[in-house]
Design an enzyme around this catalytic site. Structure first.
Site, mmCIF file in Angstrom:
data_model
loop_
_atom_site.group_PDB
_atom_site.id
_atom_site.type_symbol
_atom_site.label_atom_id
_atom_site.label_comp_id
_atom_site.label_asym_id
_atom_site.label_seq_id
_atom_site.Cartn_x
_atom_site.Cartn_y
_atom_site.Cartn_z
ATOM 1 N N SER A 178 19.583 1.708 36.365
ATOM 2 C CA SER A 178 18.399 1.598 35.140
ATOM 3 C C SER A 178 18.140 0.356 34.661
ATOM 4 C CB SER A 178 18.932 2.511 33.849
ATOM 5 O OG SER A 178 18.818 4.070 34.251
ATOM 6 N N HIS B 284 12.967 3.604 37.010
ATOM 7 C CA HIS B 284 13.482 3.668 38.400
ATOM 8 C C HIS B 284 12.285 3.588 39.288
ATOM 9 C CE1 HIS B 284 17.990 4.597 37.958
ATOM 10 N NE2 HIS B 284 17.313 5.117 36.814
ATOM 11 N N HIS C 39 19.600 11.180 40.822
ATOM 12 C CA HIS C 39 20.526 11.517 40.204
ATOM 13 C C HIS C 39 20.803 13.007 40.235
ATOM 14 C CE1 HIS C 39 19.259 7.767 37.994
ATOM 15 N NE2 HIS C 39 20.294 7.441 37.703
ATOM 16 N N TYR D 15 21.421 15.169 37.799
ATOM 17 C CA TYR D 15 20.932 15.767 36.648
ATOM 18 C C TYR D 15 19.384 15.993 36.988
ATOM 19 C CZ TYR D 15 19.134 11.071 35.111
ATOM 20 O OH TYR D 15 18.764 9.687 35.233
ATOM 21 N N GLU D 16 18.658 15.229 37.978
ATOM 22 C CA GLU D 16 17.349 15.504 38.335
ATOM 23 C C GLU D 16 17.256 16.875 38.910
ATOM 24 O OE1 GLU D 16 15.185 11.809 39.602
ATOM 25 O OE2 GLU D 16 17.204 10.977 39.708
ATOM 26 N N ALA E 18 23.744 1.464 34.604
ATOM 27 C CA ALA E 18 23.668 1.363 33.116
ATOM 28 C C ALA E 18 24.818 2.425 32.781
ATOM 29 C CB ALA E 18 22.442 1.699 32.417
ATOM 30 N N MET F 273 26.162 8.436 34.594
ATOM 31 C CA MET F 273 25.618 9.599 35.456
ATOM 32 C C MET F 273 25.451 9.435 36.663
ATOM 33 S SD MET F 273 23.015 10.493 32.474
ATOM 34 C CE MET F 273 23.462 10.734 30.715
ATOM 35 N N SER F 274 26.081 8.224 37.480
ATOM 36 C CA SER F 274 25.649 8.150 38.761
ATOM 37 C C SER F 274 26.830 7.567 39.785
ATOM 38 C CB SER F 274 24.597 6.877 39.037
ATOM 39 O OG SER F 274 25.076 5.748 38.323
ATOM 40 N N ASN G 154 24.857 0.714 26.045
ATOM 41 C CA ASN G 154 25.079 1.076 24.827
ATOM 42 C C ASN G 154 26.442 1.093 24.428
ATOM 43 O OD1 ASN G 154 24.240 3.333 26.748
ATOM 44 N ND2 ASN G 154 25.384 4.292 25.125
ATOM 45 N N HIS H 124 17.123 6.696 25.581
ATOM 46 C CA HIS H 124 16.818 5.918 26.998
ATOM 47 C C HIS H 124 16.215 4.804 27.020
ATOM 48 C CE1 HIS H 124 16.492 5.957 31.329
ATOM 49 N NE2 HIS H 124 15.281 5.833 31.279
HETATM 50 N N1 HPA Z 1 26.589 8.066 28.772
HETATM 51 C C1 HPA Z 1 26.230 8.240 29.795
HETATM 52 N N2 HPA Z 1 25.560 7.886 30.719
HETATM 53 C C2 HPA Z 1 25.002 6.416 30.066
HETATM 54 C C3 HPA Z 1 25.077 6.015 28.879
HETATM 55 C C4 HPA Z 1 25.889 6.935 28.106
HETATM 56 O O1 HPA Z 1 26.247 6.463 26.865
HETATM 57 N N3 HPA Z 1 24.593 4.993 28.733
HETATM 58 C C5 HPA Z 1 23.910 4.927 29.868
HETATM 59 N N4 HPA Z 1 24.120 5.665 30.923
#
Ligand code: HPA
Length: 273
Positions: free
Chosen positions: A26, A57, A79, A81-82, A109, A207-208, A231, A243
């Site tokens: 990302s 993406h 991903h 989650y998609e 990320a 998440m990846s 973050n 996001h």
């Molecule tokens: N949590 C999970 N996945 C992420 C985060 C997060 O805080 N930041 C970027 N991808």
């Protein structure tokens, strides 16, 4: 999923043989502009290929050279989650291996848990915890790729990690090492989950990447993983997560990230000569 079908679809479009495959996470897609491009193939041009539905993406393979090293970039990934199966999620990494890549660099990320990290900083993945998501190796084993019960002691190549640390040191970019923990998403975590993950030894959460690294290791590829801390994770950061924030901070870290990745490719290319 017939991997050979996808190999032949790519081969209809390019005969380029990459030595290295890089997945851009990302907000990190801008790196694609840095390579001498030979050809680019949008995922949607490949029949029944999983395409990304996420903002930030772009969704294409870019073939070309950097520092003389032939490589393939995935600008955007898919991903879990998609809604894709784990087998679909790791298909592009397997494909890069089948096309010739011996080394895979995974970037993402991630939310920082370890207090050594801050939004906009980078972390080298030393190891991962994937126990909260299904294994991408579940189901009938493809013996042509790898063994049924693959060892995961050194998912992230010690040699590549050393090389990455040397590159970071040379450039003066801080690159602490830590454990990446994968969750399924798409929701961010609760503060209680983040406290639990910290207790488990996770330095960041995303998440990846872990499942992609496992699929790559399964087929014997060397893996390097770099997280861009977009973050601080829930409960550590005082503000709610979004996001947009993730993308903005990933892009902010982009300048360091580009320099570091370039240097790593240069060094890795030399070592393999
Ligand atoms: N949590 C999970 N996945 C992420 C985060 C997060 O805080 N930041 C970027 N991808």
């Amino acid at each position: 999923m017939d991997l050979n079908f996808f190999v032949s679809e790519i081969r209809k479009r390019t005969d380029f043989v990459p030595r290295m495959g890089i997945v851009l996470g990302s907000g990190l897609g801008a790196f694609a502009a840095e390579i001498e491009t030979e050809s680019a193939i949008p995922y949607e041009e490949i029949p029944s290929f999983p395409t990304s539905t996420v903002d930030g993406h772009r969704g294409r393979f870019v073939f070309g050279y950097m520092e003389g090293v032939p490589l393939v970039l995935m600008e955007g990934r898919v991903h879990y989650y998609e809604g894709y199966s784990m087998e679909e999620v790791v298909l592009p990494v397997r494909l890069m291996g089948k096309l010739g890549a011996e080394t895979i660099i995974l970037t993402n990320a991630a939310g920082g848990i370890d207090e050594r990290l801050s939004a906009g900083s980078l972390m080298l993945i030393a190891d991962h915890i994937s126990s909260f998501v299904p294994s991408p190796l579940r189901g009938k084993n493809d013996d042509s790729l790898g063994v049924r019960f693959p060892d995961m002691t050194n998912v992230y190549s010690p040699a590549l990690r050393r090389l990455a640390k040397e590159a970071a040191e040379k450039l003066g970019i801080p690159l602490p090492e830590g454990v990446y923990l994968q969750v399924s998403g798409p929701n961010y975590e609760t503060p209680a989950e983040i406290r639990a993950f910290r207790t488990l030894g996770a330095a960041c959460v995303g998440m990846s990447t872990a499942v992609e690294a496992m699929a790559a290791r399964h087929m014997g590829l060397s893996v390097l993983g770099i997280s861009c801390i977009s973050n601080m994770a829930a409960g550590i950061s005082p503000s709610p997560l979004s996001h947009e924030e993730v993308r903005e901070n990933a892009e902010r870290a982009g300048a360091d990230f580009k320099r570091l990745l370039k240097e790593i490719i240069k060094k890795a290319g030399k070592e393999n000569e």
